[in-house]
Design a protein around this motif. Structure first.
Motif, PDB file in Angstrom:
ATOM      1  N   LYS A  29       1.738   3.274  -1.203  1.00 32.38           N
ATOM      2  CA  LYS A  29       1.559   2.266  -0.169  1.00 32.38           C
ATOM      3  C   LYS A  29       1.243   0.932  -0.814  1.00 32.38           C
ATOM      4  N   ILE A  30       1.889  -0.083  -0.302  1.00 35.18           N
ATOM      5  CA  ILE A  30       1.595  -1.444  -0.750  1.00 35.18           C
ATOM      6  C   ILE A  30       0.322  -1.860  -0.034  1.00 35.18           C
ATOM      7  N   PRO A  31      -0.659  -2.362  -0.772  1.00 34.42           N
ATOM      8  CA  PRO A  31      -1.918  -2.741  -0.124  1.00 34.42           C
ATOM      9  C   PRO A  31      -1.670  -3.730   1.014  1.00 34.42           C
ATOM     10  N   THR A  32      -2.356  -3.514   2.120  1.00 39.84           N
ATOM     11  CA  THR A  32      -2.178  -4.389   3.276  1.00 39.84           C
ATOM     12  C   THR A  32      -3.089  -5.598   3.208  1.00 39.84           C
ATOM     13  N   THR A  33      -4.112  -5.532   2.385  1.00 40.19           N
ATOM     14  CA  THR A  33      -4.994  -6.693   2.264  1.00 40.19           C
ATOM     15  C   THR A  33      -4.266  -7.747   1.451  1.00 40.19           C
ATOM     16  N   ARG A 145      -1.513   1.715 -20.112  1.00 41.63           N
ATOM     17  CA  ARG A 145      -1.283   0.268 -20.192  1.00 41.63           C
ATOM     18  C   ARG A 145       0.194  -0.098 -20.091  1.00 41.63           C
ATOM     19  N   TRP A 146       1.073   0.671 -20.756  1.00 46.53           N
ATOM     20  CA  TRP A 146       2.467   0.241 -20.858  1.00 46.53           C
ATOM     21  C   TRP A 146       3.486   1.151 -20.171  1.00 46.53           C
ATOM     22  N   ASP A 152      -7.218   3.831 -12.420  1.00 42.09           N
ATOM     23  CA  ASP A 152      -7.941   3.358 -11.238  1.00 42.09           C
ATOM     24  C   ASP A 152      -7.002   2.853 -10.138  1.00 42.09           C
ATOM     25  N   GLY A 153      -5.702   2.894 -10.379  1.00 43.00           N
ATOM     26  CA  GLY A 153      -4.725   2.479  -9.376  1.00 43.00           C
ATOM     27  C   GLY A 153      -4.510   0.978  -9.269  1.00 43.00           C
TER      28      GLY A 153
END
Length: 156
Positions: A29-33, A145-146, A152-153
């Motif tokens: 899900k793309i963050p809504t905030t 990292r790559w 942590d998302g």
């Protein structure tokens, strides 16, 4: 040319997709905030300086290592060794190229597995970081990292 197809290639690839396409494929899900827009970066189509070139190069090399086959063929492993030797000859910053050539003579590329290559490259990068007085990178986190993104998302 050897095929690089593995079961992992059936997974969405962060390096091969824009975020929205990757998100749809992974059903993330793309963050809504809404986050504040970053300040506009001046579009200066100028040659890269040493720091910009170094950052872009290390990012490319670490990404390359993180997507390297888990169990490469002999030809793939040999070609990766050749790649690093050729790369070190043509890197545009001459003192950097010379340092890297000397480093890989002392510490030849390790290309038998993805983990071995990623660790070897991280060690080479940390050699440079140490010379420049920069913090060392925790090599156990190269794939976060790559390739995969932080646990942590924060990259999703």
């Amino acid at each position: 040319m050897p095929s690089h197809h593995t079961e992992e290639e059936d997974k969405p690839c962060r390096a091969c997709s824009d975020f929205k396409s990757w998100s749809k494929k992974t059903k993330a899900k793309i963050p809504t905030t809404s986050k504040p827009e970053p300040p506009a970066v001046q579009n200066k189509e100028c040659p890269l300086d040493k720091e910009e070139l170094g950052n872009a190069t290390w990012g490319f090399l670490h990404t390359l290592a993180s997507y390297y086959p888990e169990k490469p063929s002999k030809i793939e492993a040999d070609n990766m060794v050749k790649f690093f030797n050729i790369f070190s000859q043509f890197y545009p910053c001459e003192p950097c190229a010379q340092d890297f050539q000397e480093d890989i003579q002392k510490n030849p590329p390790k290309t038998k597995t993805r983990e071995e290559l990623a660790k070897w490259l991280c060690d080479r990068h940390n050699t440079v970081n140490e010379k420049l007085g920069k913090p060392l990178f925790d090599c156990s986190k190269v794939h976060e990292r790559w390739r995969d993104g932080w646990l942590d998302g924060s990259c999703d």
